[in-house]
Scaffold this active site. Sequence first.
Site, PDB file in Angstrom:
ATOM      1  N   SER A 111       1.735   6.556   5.340  1.00  0.00           N
ATOM      2  CA  SER A 111       0.292   7.056   5.259  1.00  0.00           C
ATOM      3  C   SER A 111       0.498   7.814   6.608  1.00  0.00           C
ATOM      4  O   SER A 111       1.154   7.777   7.444  1.00  0.00           O
ATOM      5  CB  SER A 111      -0.533   6.099   5.578  1.00  0.00           C
ATOM      6  OG  SER A 111      -1.857   6.139   5.718  1.00  0.00           O
ATOM      7  N   LYS A 146       2.450   0.385   7.782  1.00  0.00           N
ATOM      8  CA  LYS A 146       3.081   1.884   7.522  1.00  0.00           C
ATOM      9  C   LYS A 146       3.996   2.405   8.615  1.00  0.00           C
ATOM     10  O   LYS A 146       4.839   3.360   8.451  1.00  0.00           O
ATOM     11  CB  LYS A 146       1.680   2.559   7.254  1.00  0.00           C
ATOM     12  CG  LYS A 146       0.940   2.190   6.181  1.00  0.00           C
ATOM     13  CD  LYS A 146       1.554   2.354   4.893  1.00  0.00           C
ATOM     14  CE  LYS A 146       0.944   2.005   3.643  1.00  0.00           C
ATOM     15  NZ  LYS A 146       1.673   2.250   2.469  1.00  0.00           N
ATOM     16  N   TYR A 155      -2.502  -2.884   8.842  1.00  0.00           N
ATOM     17  CA  TYR A 155      -2.193  -1.961   7.853  1.00  0.00           C
ATOM     18  C   TYR A 155      -1.182  -0.860   8.705  1.00  0.00           C
ATOM     19  O   TYR A 155      -0.103  -0.480   8.066  1.00  0.00           O
ATOM     20  CB  TYR A 155      -3.276  -0.962   7.149  1.00  0.00           C
ATOM     21  CG  TYR A 155      -2.955  -0.069   6.160  1.00  0.00           C
ATOM     22  CD1 TYR A 155      -2.781  -0.500   4.938  1.00  0.00           C
ATOM     23  CD2 TYR A 155      -3.361   1.306   6.520  1.00  0.00           C
ATOM     24  CE1 TYR A 155      -2.300   0.453   3.947  1.00  0.00           C
ATOM     25  CE2 TYR A 155      -3.036   2.301   5.528  1.00  0.00           C
ATOM     26  CZ  TYR A 155      -2.667   1.870   4.270  1.00  0.00           C
ATOM     27  OH  TYR A 155      -2.360   2.884   3.283  1.00  0.00           O
TER      28      TYR A 155
HETATM   29  P1  NAI Z   1      -4.407   2.528  -5.855  1.00  0.00           P
HETATM   30  O1  NAI Z   1      -4.880   1.184  -5.598  1.00  0.00           O
HETATM   31  O2  NAI Z   1      -5.056   3.190  -6.718  1.00  0.00           O
HETATM   32  O3  NAI Z   1      -2.761   2.330  -6.303  1.00  0.00           O
HETATM   33  C1  NAI Z   1      -2.184   1.319  -5.934  1.00  0.00           C
HETATM   34  C2  NAI Z   1      -1.120   0.663  -7.259  1.00  0.00           C
HETATM   35  O4  NAI Z   1      -0.208  -0.279  -6.488  1.00  0.00           O
HETATM   36  C3  NAI Z   1      -2.085   0.118  -8.117  1.00  0.00           C
HETATM   37  O5  NAI Z   1      -1.553   0.261  -9.585  1.00  0.00           O
HETATM   38  C4  NAI Z   1      -1.656  -1.474  -8.052  1.00  0.00           C
HETATM   39  O6  NAI Z   1      -1.883  -2.217  -8.953  1.00  0.00           O
HETATM   40  C5  NAI Z   1      -0.358  -1.521  -7.289  1.00  0.00           C
HETATM   41  N1  NAI Z   1       0.206  -2.729  -6.500  1.00  0.00           N
HETATM   42  C6  NAI Z   1      -0.569  -3.180  -5.889  1.00  0.00           C
HETATM   43  N2  NAI Z   1       0.225  -4.267  -5.256  1.00  0.00           N
HETATM   44  C7  NAI Z   1       1.201  -4.612  -6.006  1.00  0.00           C
HETATM   45  C8  NAI Z   1       2.254  -5.432  -6.049  1.00  0.00           C
HETATM   46  N3  NAI Z   1       2.466  -6.365  -5.288  1.00  0.00           N
HETATM   47  N4  NAI Z   1       3.496  -5.182  -6.828  1.00  0.00           N
HETATM   48  C9  NAI Z   1       3.381  -3.909  -7.704  1.00  0.00           C
HETATM   49  N5  NAI Z   1       2.259  -3.045  -7.911  1.00  0.00           N
HETATM   50  C10 NAI Z   1       1.250  -3.335  -6.771  1.00  0.00           C
HETATM   51  O7  NAI Z   1      -3.999   2.950  -4.412  1.00  0.00           O
HETATM   52  P2  NAI Z   1      -3.178   4.349  -3.787  1.00  0.00           P
HETATM   53  O8  NAI Z   1      -4.035   5.036  -2.899  1.00  0.00           O
HETATM   54  O9  NAI Z   1      -2.473   5.134  -4.962  1.00  0.00           O
HETATM   55  O10 NAI Z   1      -1.925   3.894  -3.038  1.00  0.00           O
HETATM   56  C11 NAI Z   1      -0.687   4.141  -3.064  1.00  0.00           C
HETATM   57  C12 NAI Z   1       0.178   4.140  -1.881  1.00  0.00           C
HETATM   58  O11 NAI Z   1      -0.663   5.146  -1.226  1.00  0.00           O
HETATM   59  C13 NAI Z   1      -0.175   2.863  -1.210  1.00  0.00           C
HETATM   60  O12 NAI Z   1       1.189   2.534  -0.270  1.00  0.00           O
HETATM   61  C14 NAI Z   1      -1.155   3.301   0.116  1.00  0.00           C
HETATM   62  O13 NAI Z   1      -1.240   2.453   1.295  1.00  0.00           O
HETATM   63  C15 NAI Z   1      -0.759   4.925   0.095  1.00  0.00           C
HETATM   64  N6  NAI Z   1      -1.852   5.558   0.715  1.00  0.00           N
HETATM   65  C16 NAI Z   1      -2.742   5.883   0.091  1.00  0.00           C
HETATM   66  C17 NAI Z   1      -3.840   6.801   0.838  1.00  0.00           C
HETATM   67  C18 NAI Z   1      -5.255   7.091   0.071  1.00  0.00           C
HETATM   68  O14 NAI Z   1      -5.873   7.874   0.765  1.00  0.00           O
HETATM   69  N7  NAI Z   1      -5.503   6.653  -1.110  1.00  0.00           N
HETATM   70  C19 NAI Z   1      -3.621   7.413   2.118  1.00  0.00           C
HETATM   71  C20 NAI Z   1      -2.405   7.200   2.555  1.00  0.00           C
HETATM   72  C21 NAI Z   1      -1.449   6.247   1.865  1.00  0.00           C
END
Ligand code: NAI
Length: 286
Positions: free
Chosen positions: A147, A163, A159
């Site tokens: 991130s 990261k 968090y």
């Molecule tokens: P999201 O919540 O839309 O997707 C995350 C996915 O990971 C979900 O499908 C969830 O079920 C799955 N997940 C959560 N815990 C899990 C586990 N224990 N085992 C397997 N799957 C699991 O969120 P997003 O934003 O797509 O997140 C993806 C990555 O991007 C994360 O690492 C987050 O920290 C990172 N991120 C997101 C940003 C944003 O603005 N949305 C910015 C910077 C980084």
Amino acid sequence: MNTLVGKVAFVTGAASGIGLGIAEALAQAGVKVMMADIDGEALAREVARLSATNADVAGVRADVSLKAELQRAADATMERFGKVHILINNAGVGGGGDYGDWNDAGWEWVIGVNLMSVVWGIEIFGPLMEAGGKAGGEGGHIVSTASMAGLVAAVAPGYNATKYGVVALSEGLRPKLAAKGIGVSVLCPGFIRTRIMESARAVPERLAGKVALPDASALPSEFAAMAAQAIQNGIDPLYVGELVVEGIEGDWPYIFTDNQFESGVDLRFAAIKAGFDKIRGRTPRY
Ligand code: NAI
């Protein structure tokens, strides 16, 4: 890795947001994709949606904060596709909170999902990628989602700690794995339009009720409101996926999505430099 067509990828957190965008962009580039997620229902829905576009994808339910489940997902990938070239360590949760909100279950959750799954992903898939690479000279690539919060720490130090760890792992492993024909990139997104603010939905059953509320309520309200708004109007996850495809093809060390926090990185480096200036010219005592 210059030709992606026909390669095999394993993507965690692939049922939503950035992971789904990456899975979709890889599939569009001709990559076979094993999509892993803790949310079996959303996973089945998205696998069916992508399959209907003729993408060669499959799904495996796994809680990546448990090493044994990640191993089982790796076994399922090998069973389905026979080899693996691309590892996308993307699953992550908005947890960890600030001083005052911490408890051990919260740390177990956020470190498990955001950091240990990356360590274990590389530990489990690295040798599989090496074996494939050696046998067929096909090489491999690892992308881990950190991130901008992995380069600049602000209001969510729990968090941030996970990261920063993902950035450190990626930077540290890049030269080592280059020698084995495996590229390493770290993805540092800005605000992306996903369900990250609803991360509480993904608390594993074993930690249910024990984790201090992870998302908006763990952040100072002003920042929470700003972040929620910025994410709601954020960058399209499929665009992020397309950048990741380009980053794999070009072996980019860092994959950024936009320049919003570039000045924050400059400020951090300036603060570090100022720390060196404090002791410049002194002779350390040994
Ligand atoms: P999201 O919540 O839309 O997707 C995350 C996915 O990971 C979900 O499908 C969830 O079920 C799955 N997940 C959560 N815990 C899990 C586990 N224990 N085992 C397997 N799957 C699991 O969120 P997003 O934003 O797509 O997140 C993806 C990555 O991007 C994360 O690492 C987050 O920290 C990172 N991120 C997101 C940003 C944003 O603005 N949305 C910015 C910077 C980084």
